[in-house]
Design a protein around this motif. Sequence first.
Motif, mmCIF file in Angstrom:
data_model
loop_
_atom_site.group_PDB
_atom_site.id
_atom_site.type_symbol
_atom_site.label_atom_id
_atom_site.label_comp_id
_atom_site.label_asym_id
_atom_site.label_seq_id
_atom_site.Cartn_x
_atom_site.Cartn_y
_atom_site.Cartn_z
ATOM 1 N N THR A 392 0.975 -0.999 0.000
ATOM 2 C CA THR A 392 0.019 0.577 0.104
ATOM 3 C C THR A 392 0.652 1.198 -0.587
ATOM 4 O O THR A 392 0.470 2.417 -0.480
ATOM 5 N N ARG A 395 3.143 1.296 -3.568
ATOM 6 C CA ARG A 395 2.075 1.190 -4.327
ATOM 7 C C ARG A 395 2.709 0.579 -5.098
ATOM 8 O O ARG A 395 2.865 0.908 -6.611
ATOM 9 N N PRO A 420 -2.256 -3.617 -5.032
ATOM 10 C CA PRO A 420 -2.564 -2.694 -4.906
ATOM 11 C C PRO A 420 -3.939 -1.849 -6.161
ATOM 12 O O PRO A 420 -2.643 -1.703 -6.893
ATOM 13 N N ILE A 421 -4.596 -1.423 -5.181
ATOM 14 C CA ILE A 421 -5.436 -0.740 -6.476
ATOM 15 C C ILE A 421 -5.404 0.661 -5.817
ATOM 16 O O ILE A 421 -6.418 0.657 -4.992
ATOM 17 N N ALA A 422 -5.528 1.633 -7.059
ATOM 18 C CA ALA A 422 -6.205 3.105 -6.759
ATOM 19 C C ALA A 422 -6.504 3.449 -7.955
ATOM 20 O O ALA A 422 -7.403 2.970 -9.049
ATOM 21 N N SER A 423 -7.231 4.722 -7.223
ATOM 22 C CA SER A 423 -7.988 5.112 -7.996
ATOM 23 C C SER A 423 -7.950 6.567 -8.062
ATOM 24 O O SER A 423 -8.643 7.818 -9.111
ATOM 25 N N PRO A 428 -3.917 3.797 -2.437
ATOM 26 C CA PRO A 428 -4.169 2.697 -3.054
ATOM 27 C C PRO A 428 -5.729 2.796 -2.213
ATOM 28 O O PRO A 428 -5.629 3.216 -0.781
ATOM 29 N N THR A 431 -6.903 -3.296 -1.882
ATOM 30 C CA THR A 431 -6.463 -4.603 -2.143
ATOM 31 C C THR A 431 -6.318 -5.598 -2.800
ATOM 32 O O THR A 431 -7.108 -6.680 -2.308
#
Length: 645
Positions: A392, A395, A420-423, A428, A431
């Motif tokens: 996290t 990244r 990790p998934i970020a917008s 993020p 996860t």
Amino acid sequence: MSEPSGAGTEQGTGQGAEPRALEQPGSAPVPEVDQGLEDLLAFIRDARGFDFTGYKRSTLGRRIRKRMEDAGTHDYADYRDLLETDTVEFQTLFNTILINVTSMFRDPDAWELLQREVVPELIAGLGPDDEVRVWSAGCSSGEEAYSLAIIFAEALGIEESLNRVKIYATDVDEEALRDARAGQYPARNLESLSVELRDKYFEQHDAHYVFRPDLRRRVIFGRHDITRDAPISRLDLLVCRNTLMYFNVEAQAQIVDRFHFALRASRYLFLGKAEMLLNDGERFEAVSIRQRVFRRRPGGSAPPYPAIPAKIRPGVGIEMQAATRTRQLRDLILDAAPGAAVALDGDGTLVMINNEARSQFGLTTHDVGRPFQDLELSYRPAELRSLIDQATHERRTLRVNGADRRIGNELQYFDIVIQPIASGPGLPVATNITFTDVTLAMQLKAEVKRVREDLETAYEELQSTNEELETTNEELQSSIEELETTNEELQSTNEELETTNEELRSGNEELETMNDEMRLRSTDLNEARAFLEGVMSSIAAGVVVLSADLQARSWNRGAAELWGLRADEVLGEQFFELDFGLPTDDLRAVVEDCIASGKRSGPVVIPAVNRIGRSIDCSVICSPFDGHNGGVVLLMEDLADTGGS
């Protein structure tokens, strides 16, 4: 250091190359197994995830028995019952086992070698913009990690150190890590620092010193177990001092395998003065045997694998909420994916479990909505919580290869990806964790290894004609092994003595702290008592303090001079039963009214006879006493002395 008594436990996610470090060349007598202790260690591992089975039984048994005596239990079974009923006892036990003894630049000669030769050579081998990665394994309360930060700041300059140096400091003891993250120490903890370095790298706040904030941000503290968790990789310097000595030979070998995997080629390993790499010359060369500094030889290293998990215990959560049709279709696709997958939101709450994950790990839809850290999946088959935090904040996607999980008598292996998934540009928001079953591939690798071993055996048989020429060499090797066995025994004795010394030093520091606190409190009490006695003695009027049951609690010098009774004659006596020149019955109503109302009464003028037999008019003021258990204070004065009529 804080390990079962050392500097930071970390037990990686697996085993790399075949264990070669620290193996004993000769056979030694097998110690008798204490089954009660082994059962207790297995219970602690299954209940709390602390695996102490790799530690030396002599040290571990001694520390646990000490805690059992303090808790009033007589055998391991009784103590296990106490642990099952009292969750606080677990923390007390861990604090007893994990001895934290460390200081700034401990063993100055070793640190001087590190600063004079190792660090300059390390920096010279890097490019001007290359990052310097350092790991302090078993950092305890942080002095060792901050010592490393000072060394690199002195070598590179503070500005360049802030841009290039990253220090990972880990330990298994959460309480020690809290102190380390604060970076705040009393003056006596910094006595080994020169005044110049102390003032340069620490800021004074009252009686404590705090490590400078800009360099503090380059030191990353986290919980890590060197015998279970995946090692930090691509390191330039790995410092693990006075930690290995608490583990048995097998655990030491596995830990050194992980250290070999973590270090870059030709990078450095810094051990404690009671630790050695006796039989690992193929992978590590000695920079300084005396100061325990070693360099990793060039060559590959297989990644280590995790420890065997315990049974998975399903939990209870909340039902998944209904979603739109598009979301439903997407969820159905994710749920039907062939690989096991779970997803967490930014707060670490489980928001998705696909069908394969439910099947593989015994999860249900009721687990959605639960904190991920409450699930056994968070630490078995691999310790994922620290990896999630790392992914996290950095990244980037992290991978754990070959994490194993036992199902009955069989092992199942997984490759785990933490993504990790970020917008947006911020941290993020979620996860995604996927588990790929690689059991078949691992089994094939094992089969290939077995076939290779068979081929090697056949090759060795073909080489039997050379054995006659090697006989002399084997005899010499046998002599070397005997000498190494003797060295191992001496090393083991040295480790035991070092452990005992650590325990004594820890106990001595605790006693010194308690003694300082008692001395300060005694001084404060004496000052308060002297102050009150001075105040009471300086009042010319007679002052008498009565308790709630009307016993004389205080009788000042003014009262003694007015009535002729000393304090030792009246203290503890009923005031209204005393026989002196003041008719006390005339005061009873005033005193009782003051006690009942809690308000000041008087003054009341009462004819009396002083200590020399002269008739006087005595003015008496009664005030409520707010001290211990209540009471009243009587102020008595001769009106002739005050100018009254």
